[in-house]
Design a protein around this motif. Structure first.
Motif, short mmCIF file in Angstrom:
data_model
loop_
_atom_site.label_atom_id
_atom_site.label_comp_id
_atom_site.label_asym_id
_atom_site.label_seq_id
_atom_site.Cartn_x
_atom_site.Cartn_y
_atom_site.Cartn_z
N ALA A 1 0.82 -1.21 0.00
CA ALA A 1 0.00 0.00 0.00
C ALA A 1 0.85 1.26 0.00
O ALA A 1 0.50 2.25 -0.65
CB ALA A 1 -0.93 0.00 1.22
N ARG A 2 1.97 1.23 0.70
CA ARG A 2 2.82 2.42 0.80
C ARG A 2 3.81 2.52 -0.35
O ARG A 2 3.80 3.50 -1.12
CB ARG A 2 3.58 2.41 2.13
N PHE A 3 4.66 1.53 -0.49
CA PHE A 3 5.76 1.64 -1.44
C PHE A 3 5.33 1.36 -2.88
O PHE A 3 6.02 1.76 -3.82
CB PHE A 3 6.88 0.68 -1.06
N GLY A 4 4.18 0.71 -3.07
CA GLY A 4 3.75 0.38 -4.42
C GLY A 4 2.99 1.48 -5.13
O GLY A 4 2.74 1.39 -6.33
N PRO B 1 0.28 0.93 -10.05
CA PRO B 1 0.52 0.43 -11.41
C PRO B 1 -0.24 -0.86 -11.67
O PRO B 1 -0.92 -1.40 -10.78
CB PRO B 1 2.04 0.18 -11.42
N ALA B 2 -0.11 -1.37 -12.88
CA ALA B 2 -0.72 -2.66 -13.22
C ALA B 2 -0.17 -3.75 -12.32
O ALA B 2 0.95 -3.66 -11.79
CB ALA B 2 -0.43 -2.99 -14.69
N ASP B 3 -0.98 -4.79 -12.13
CA ASP B 3 -0.61 -5.85 -11.19
C ASP B 3 0.78 -6.43 -11.46
O ASP B 3 1.53 -6.72 -10.52
CB ASP B 3 -1.65 -6.98 -11.24
N ASP B 4 1.14 -6.58 -12.73
CA ASP B 4 2.43 -7.20 -13.04
C ASP B 4 3.61 -6.25 -12.82
O ASP B 4 4.77 -6.66 -12.96
CB ASP B 4 2.45 -7.75 -14.46
N GLU B 5 3.33 -5.00 -12.45
CA GLU B 5 4.39 -4.03 -12.19
C GLU B 5 4.48 -3.66 -10.70
O GLU B 5 5.33 -2.86 -10.32
CB GLU B 5 4.16 -2.77 -13.01
N LEU B 6 3.61 -4.25 -9.87
CA LEU B 6 3.54 -3.85 -8.47
C LEU B 6 4.84 -4.14 -7.71
O LEU B 6 5.34 -3.29 -6.97
CB LEU B 6 2.38 -4.56 -7.78
N GLY B 7 5.37 -5.34 -7.89
CA GLY B 7 6.57 -5.72 -7.17
C GLY B 7 7.75 -4.84 -7.52
O GLY B 7 8.49 -4.37 -6.63
#
Length: 266
Positions: free
Chosen positions: A101-104, A246-252
């Motif tokens: 929630a914070r860094f993403g 961002p999009a789910d595949d870019e969250l990490g």
């Protein structure tokens, strides 16, 4: 399992987001309610933006980790049954892989609302709109705001914390009037430092009522030091409206990038 919760709250009677001993805070209330419902000793939540005392939210986002997956619809109902009416859980979903929630977060969007004419002052919205005694020139405020947009050192507009950077990317700072005549300032950035939005608004109010010229906003920014002439306006006019991811595949990747940058800055 990581759960994402979307929250809204009226910040009037809270001493901000973050837990403080013997004070009522949004985090403290939420964590206590979660511990009761999940029947665990304690629950830790992470939020997208640590709002100050008196600041409201319609779009706050938090995450928490649980060992056993609960029924999420039932969790929302039960939380809203336990929590006081000034904080509501709007939804709960299983967070995608890599969600933080914070860094993403890519950006946060705040709104500051000012009623600067007698016709715009509504006692029913007094908890979220600042009543200002003099009319504001929004054209002048927008001209001054344009001098502040971009990647800048906002030390002049922040309460500095030791070891923390004051460099932020301000994506938008603009003013319009809504249908009721209230002046609404939209402020969007990748992140904000302590009291930054309210100091920006205080600077622009000085320009909007003619006490300072448009160029003054740029002068304050370039000074990179707090100026007592810049007022930090009241908290109750400020609302966290939205947090964008961002999009789910870019969250990490986003979370790792932001976390690495914060560590380097410190």
């Amino acid at each position: 399992m990581r759960i994402r919760l979307d929250l809204a709250y009226d910040g009037t009677d809270f001493h901000g987001w973050a837990t403080q001993p013997r004070l009522r805070t949004v985090q403290g209330e939420l964590e206590a309610a979660l511990a009761t419902i999940l029947r665990v000793g304690s629950v830790a939540v992470v939020c997208a933006g640590r709002t100050d005392a008196g600041v409201h939210a319609r779009g706050q986002v938090v995450h928490l980790d649980v060992e056993q997956a609960p029924d999420l619809e039932r969790l929302v109902r039960r939380l809203n049954g336990v929590l006081a009416p000034d904080v509501r859980v709007r939804r709960a979903v299983e967070a995608p892989a890599g969600f933080d929630a914070r860094f993403g977060a890519l950006r946060r969007r705040y709104a500051y609302r000012i009623a600067d004419t007698p016709a715009a002052v509504d006692p029913l919205t007094r908890r979220e709109v600042l009543a200002w005694p003099r009319p504001l020139d929004l054209d002048a405020m927008n001209a001054a705001a344009a001098l502040l947009v971009g990647r800048q050192d906002f030390a002049s507009f922040c309460k500095q914390r030791e070891g923390a950077t004051t460099i932020r990317t301000l994506e938008e700072l603009s003013w319009v009037r809504d249908e009721s005549g209230v002046a609404v300032g939209t402020v969007v950035a990748d992140a904000f430092c302590h009291s930054m939005v309210r100091a920006l608004v205080g600077c622009l109010i000085a320009v909007g009522e003619g006490r300072q010229p448009v160029a003054w906003a740029g002068e304050i920014l370039r000074a990179e030091a707090r100026n007592p002439a810049v007022a930090v306006v009241h908290a109750h006019g400020l609302t966290l409206e939205e947090v964008v991811y961002p999009a789910d595949d870019e969250l990490g990747a986003r979370a790792e990038q932001t976390r690495a940058k914060r560590v380097a800055d410190a």
